[in-house]
Design a protein around this motif. Structure first.
Motif, PDB file in Angstrom:
ATOM      1  N   LYS A  92       0.836  -1.199   0.000  1.00 32.62           N
ATOM      2  CA  LYS A  92       0.000   0.000   0.000  1.00 32.62           C
ATOM      3  C   LYS A  92       0.876   1.256   0.000  1.00 32.62           C
ATOM      4  O   LYS A  92       0.517   2.282  -0.584  1.00 32.62           O
ATOM      5  N   MET A  93       2.009   1.198   0.672  1.00 28.04           N
ATOM      6  CA  MET A  93       2.906   2.351   0.718  1.00 28.04           C
ATOM      7  C   MET A  93       3.442   2.686  -0.680  1.00 28.04           C
ATOM      8  O   MET A  93       3.590   3.842  -1.034  1.00 28.04           O
ATOM      9  N   ARG A  95       1.859   2.158  -3.485  1.00 24.62           N
ATOM     10  CA  ARG A  95       0.749   2.775  -4.198  1.00 24.62           C
ATOM     11  C   ARG A  95       0.556   4.221  -3.754  1.00 24.62           C
ATOM     12  O   ARG A  95       0.337   5.108  -4.580  1.00 24.62           O
ATOM     13  N   HIS A  96       0.644   4.463  -2.461  1.00 20.92           N
ATOM     14  CA  HIS A  96       0.503   5.839  -1.961  1.00 20.92           C
ATOM     15  C   HIS A  96       1.613   6.737  -2.524  1.00 20.92           C
ATOM     16  O   HIS A  96       1.367   7.878  -2.929  1.00 20.92           O
ATOM     17  N   PHE A  97       2.840   6.209  -2.528  1.00 17.40           N
ATOM     18  CA  PHE A  97       3.969   6.982  -3.066  1.00 17.40           C
ATOM     19  C   PHE A  97       3.748   7.284  -4.547  1.00 17.40           C
ATOM     20  O   PHE A  97       3.997   8.408  -5.011  1.00 17.40           O
ATOM     21  N   MET A 131       0.867   7.497  -6.185  1.00 21.44           N
ATOM     22  CA  MET A 131      -0.218   8.467  -6.343  1.00 21.44           C
ATOM     23  C   MET A 131       0.255   9.873  -5.963  1.00 21.44           C
ATOM     24  O   MET A 131      -0.090  10.857  -6.626  1.00 21.44           O
ATOM     25  N   LEU A 132       1.034   9.976  -4.909  1.00 15.73           N
ATOM     26  CA  LEU A 132       1.569  11.269  -4.495  1.00 15.73           C
ATOM     27  C   LEU A 132       2.486  11.845  -5.587  1.00 15.73           C
ATOM     28  O   LEU A 132       2.412  13.030  -5.920  1.00 15.73           O
TER      29      LEU A 132
END
Length: 173
Positions: free
Chosen positions: A14-15, A17-19, A21-22
């Protein structure tokens, strides 16, 4: 006991994916700001083009004139008239004297400046102050009449020796 993890390097997917998207979001914001500057620049350029067209219709097309041949050419190469690879020592001018300085470029003699000792001036009476300032002005006038002082070789060597002694050196370089 440590728990076994299935994540690569211990980082949750998930990290990642978050990175991602950011990163995409920040890139989009930067692109919007950059696009805004581009549009602004294009608008300024179009305004300039319109002004230029208006000037051309009012005054006619701008003519470029070459006036380089009107004046005699100066030697812009710094005195070097030879070809590439030729020796550069010796005469750079027709007469063979490369140390000639045109009068317009010659340095003027610097102004004579004599500084007044303000501490001594403050302790003097008005008569003493007047006499002191008159002596300084007379000295300045005398130096102006005599012109620049060129030290003799003996004076230069004495100054160099005194400088070497102050610096703690035994010899003069």
């Amino acid at each position: 006991m440590a728990a076994v993890t299935s994540h690569f390097l211990g980082i949750d997917p998930k990290m990642y994916r978050h990175f991602a998207m950011l990163t995409i979001g920040l890139t989009t914001v930067f692109a919007l700001f950059a696009d805004g500057e581009t549009r602004e620049t294009m608008a300024q350029n179009s305004q300039r083009a319109e002004l230029k067209r208006a000037d051309e219709s009012k005054f006619g097309k701008t003519k470029l004139v070459d006036k380089r041949g009107d004046k005699p050419r100066s030697n812009a190469s710094g005195g070097f008239n030879g070809t590439f690879g030729a020796p550069m020592d010796g005469g750079g001018s027709v007469s063979g004297n490369s140390s000639y300085i045109p009068p317009a470029l010659a340095l003027k003699s610097p102004p004579i400046i004599i500084e007044v000792d303000q501490a001594a001036l403050a302790k003097m009476s008005p008569e003493q102050r007047k006499a002191y300032l008159k002596r300084l002005e007379d000295e300045r006038q005398r130096r102006m009449r005599e012109g620049p002082v060129v030290p003799t070789p003996q004076q230069v060597s004495a100054l160099a020796a005194a400088s070497a002694a102050r610096a703690g050196s035994d010899s003069i370089d």
